[in-house]
Write a protein that holds these residues in place. Structure first.
Motif, PDB file in Angstrom:
ATOM      1  N   GLY A  65       0.788  -1.218   0.000  1.00  0.00           N
ATOM      2  CA  GLY A  65       0.000   0.000   0.000  1.00  0.00           C
ATOM      3  C   GLY A  65       0.824   1.273   0.000  1.00  0.00           C
ATOM      4  O   GLY A  65       0.260   2.367  -0.089  1.00  0.00           O
ATOM      5  N   LEU A  66       2.139   1.176   0.097  1.00  0.00           N
ATOM      6  CA  LEU A  66       2.957   2.374   0.180  1.00  0.00           C
ATOM      7  C   LEU A  66       3.132   3.052  -1.177  1.00  0.00           C
ATOM      8  O   LEU A  66       3.324   4.262  -1.243  1.00  0.00           O
ATOM      9  CB  LEU A  66       4.327   2.041   0.774  1.00  0.00           C
ATOM     10  CG  LEU A  66       4.320   1.654   2.248  1.00  0.00           C
ATOM     11  CD1 LEU A  66       5.726   1.341   2.716  1.00  0.00           C
ATOM     12  CD2 LEU A  66       3.727   2.761   3.100  1.00  0.00           C
ATOM     13  N   ARG A  67       3.064   2.300  -2.254  1.00  0.00           N
ATOM     14  CA  ARG A  67       3.191   2.912  -3.575  1.00  0.00           C
ATOM     15  C   ARG A  67       2.085   3.936  -3.804  1.00  0.00           C
ATOM     16  O   ARG A  67       2.339   5.069  -4.202  1.00  0.00           O
ATOM     17  CB  ARG A  67       3.128   1.852  -4.670  1.00  0.00           C
ATOM     18  CG  ARG A  67       4.359   1.024  -4.851  1.00  0.00           C
ATOM     19  CD  ARG A  67       4.208   0.074  -6.029  1.00  0.00           C
ATOM     20  NE  ARG A  67       2.966   0.189  -6.748  1.00  0.00           N
ATOM     21  CZ  ARG A  67       1.843  -0.472  -6.441  1.00  0.00           C
ATOM     22  NH1 ARG A  67       1.810  -1.332  -5.438  1.00  0.00           N
ATOM     23  NH2 ARG A  67       0.759  -0.292  -7.157  1.00  0.00           N
ATOM     24  N   SER A  68       0.866   3.538  -3.566  1.00  0.00           N
ATOM     25  CA  SER A  68      -0.252   4.453  -3.794  1.00  0.00           C
ATOM     26  C   SER A  68      -0.184   5.638  -2.839  1.00  0.00           C
ATOM     27  O   SER A  68      -0.537   6.766  -3.219  1.00  0.00           O
ATOM     28  CB  SER A  68      -1.587   3.715  -3.639  1.00  0.00           C
ATOM     29  OG  SER A  68      -1.691   3.138  -2.345  1.00  0.00           O
ATOM     30  N   GLU A  69       0.271   5.402  -1.623  1.00  0.00           N
ATOM     31  CA  GLU A  69       0.414   6.503  -0.666  1.00  0.00           C
ATOM     32  C   GLU A  69       1.475   7.488  -1.144  1.00  0.00           C
ATOM     33  O   GLU A  69       1.295   8.713  -1.067  1.00  0.00           O
ATOM     34  CB  GLU A  69       0.787   5.952   0.707  1.00  0.00           C
ATOM     35  CG  GLU A  69       1.094   7.013   1.762  1.00  0.00           C
ATOM     36  CD  GLU A  69      -0.102   7.866   2.134  1.00  0.00           C
ATOM     37  OE1 GLU A  69       0.078   8.838   2.891  1.00  0.00           O
ATOM     38  OE2 GLU A  69      -1.229   7.598   1.656  1.00  0.00           O
ATOM     39  N   ALA A  70       2.592   6.979  -1.655  1.00  0.00           N
ATOM     40  CA  ALA A  70       3.644   7.856  -2.163  1.00  0.00           C
ATOM     41  C   ALA A  70       3.147   8.670  -3.357  1.00  0.00           C
ATOM     42  O   ALA A  70       3.433   9.875  -3.464  1.00  0.00           O
ATOM     43  CB  ALA A  70       4.869   7.031  -2.559  1.00  0.00           C
ATOM     44  N   LEU A  71       2.413   8.042  -4.245  1.00  0.00           N
ATOM     45  CA  LEU A  71       1.866   8.768  -5.389  1.00  0.00           C
ATOM     46  C   LEU A  71       0.897   9.858  -4.946  1.00  0.00           C
ATOM     47  O   LEU A  71       0.905  10.975  -5.474  1.00  0.00           O
ATOM     48  CB  LEU A  71       1.157   7.793  -6.341  1.00  0.00           C
ATOM     49  CG  LEU A  71       2.070   7.025  -7.287  1.00  0.00           C
ATOM     50  CD1 LEU A  71       1.350   5.810  -7.866  1.00  0.00           C
ATOM     51  CD2 LEU A  71       2.557   7.936  -8.412  1.00  0.00           C
TER      52      LEU A  71
END
Length: 408
Positions: free
Chosen positions: A208-214
């Motif tokens: 879930g960190l990819r979407s949070e970073a984006l």
């Protein structure tokens, strides 16, 4: 067959999703980072005890925040220097002192608050990763390529400096944002990279960190539209994200860029990223994220590895070295040199780098040695790269490459 998530797994998932927001909300109440972290950690400890038996509440995040704020007030009350009225006033401080509307995002507020200019840049980023995402010291150490003990000391010293110097944790004003920007962007980039590792099956990575970073990159870019580097970072993440579906096979093995099915790349994300890169280049204020995005743009527009404009990529890396001359940039440039000038020239560059504990260094060196016919040395390098690799997908690829050499 995939096992159903356990109640403990569900609490852990809430931790991953809500930890940063909870710390941010409680920090607004307490104005004390250490206390906010402790209160949220105590709230999650209570959740691990209660939720498996009672079930998840309807709004788990709200439950955590409410419980954490109560724990913070309890801590105030136990402090001999504070009375009950002061604790109650602290609890209501959020309503009494509304925050500036410049942010409108709890996690981004916390990120900018952590990146205080009184702290050294590595300490800012490490602290932000620890507080914002609840990443472990080991995960942060891996991102910085340093031993876990070293990173633990770095984070402890940063917190001690904040405490001893009385540095306030508050949302910075609009005029203070630019001086904190570099730490914020670095943190967002590392958050994305941690999510990337999760996609490759790293046992300690966070999903879930990819979407949070984006999301954070988009919000930061909107927040500072006159600054080109937030836009550059957003473009870099979009172009990297466009290849997500092609990055691993059905068996979970990492698929290198040159072997990916480009028909599986997300054309909408590529188009968005390319448009941002073009706007950035027109501004003429190039920074490291814009240049990295430009390099990715060249890959994204090439129909194949063979048709890639490697000369242009090398030139972009030369520009990048003028603003960010670290060894990883030099390693990536050497990969491009191998395609443009051959493996001999690239190996000479790689051998001058001090990256012995970095798995990609050994993987690159192994590939160059393989191309030069030095199979025994290549096998040793593949073995070392697999030993150091943080994800299962990378290890599977490296082991397969070693076996393909005929070396057991």
């Amino acid at each position: 067959m995939t096992e159903a998530p356990t109640p403990t797994d569900s609490v852990a998932a809430v931790f991953r999703e809500e930890y940063g927001r909870a710390v941010s909300v409680v920090l607004r109440t307490t104005h004390d980072l250490g206390l906010a972290e402790e209160a949220v950690q105590e709230a999650f400890a209570a959740a691990f005890q209660r939720w498996p038996a009672e079930g998840l509440p309807e709004q788990p995040g709200a439950w955590i925040i409410t419980t954490a704020r109560r724990r913070a007030v309890d801590r105030f009350r136990r402090d001999a220097a504070r009375g009950e009225k002061e604790a109650q006033a602290a609890l209501l401080r959020t309503e009494a002192e509304p925050e500036p509307e410049v942010f409108g995002d709890d996690r981004l507020k916390l990120l900018f608050a952590c990146c205080h200019p009184a702290l050294a840049m590595p300490a800012r980023v490490a602290l932000a990763l620890r507080v914002l995402g609840g990443l472990t010291t080991a995960q942060i150490a891996a991102a910085f390529l340093v031993p876990e003990a070293t990173m633990g000391q770095r984070i402890s010293r940063a917190k001690a400096k904040i405490r001893d110097a009385g540095i306030p944790y508050r949302v910075p004003s609009a005029g203070e944002l630019p001086e904190r920007l570099a730490g914020v962007l670095s943190t967002i980039y590392l958050i994305y990279n941690e999510g990337y590792s999760a996609e490759l099956g790293a046992p300690t990575a966070r999903t879930g960190l990819r979407s949070e970073a984006l999301r954070l990159a988009r919000t930061t870019s909107r927040l500072l539209p006159e600054e080109p580097e937030p836009a550059g970072l957003l473009a870099l993440l979009l172009l990297s994200e466009s290849r997500r579906e092609a990055r691993s096979g059905a068996d979970g093995v990492l698929v290198p860029l040159g072997e990916q099915d480009r028909g599986r790349w997300d054309t909408a994300l590529i188009a968005e990223g390319l448009a941002i890169v073009r706007r950035c280049l027109q501004l003429g204020r190039l920074g490291p994220y814009q240049l990295q995005a430009a390099i990715q743009a060249v890959h994204s527009t090439a129909p194949s590895t063979e048709a890639t404009d490697w000369r242009r990529i090398v030139r972009l890396y030369d520009l990048l070295l003028d603003v960010s001359s670290g060894p990883i940039v030099r390693l990536n440039r050497a990969v491009a040199v191998a395609e443009f000038e051959g493996p001999d020239a690239a190996l000479e560059l790689v051998d001058g780098l001090e990256l012995g504990g970095y798995h990609v260094f050994h993987a690159v060196r192994a590939d160059l040695l393989r191309r030069l016919g030095r199979v025994h040395e290549a096998a040793d390098e593949y073995t070392e790269a697999a030993r150091l690799a943080p994800s299962a997908g990378e290890r599977l690829l490296l082991d397969a490459r070693r076996r393909a050499l005929g070396q057991v």
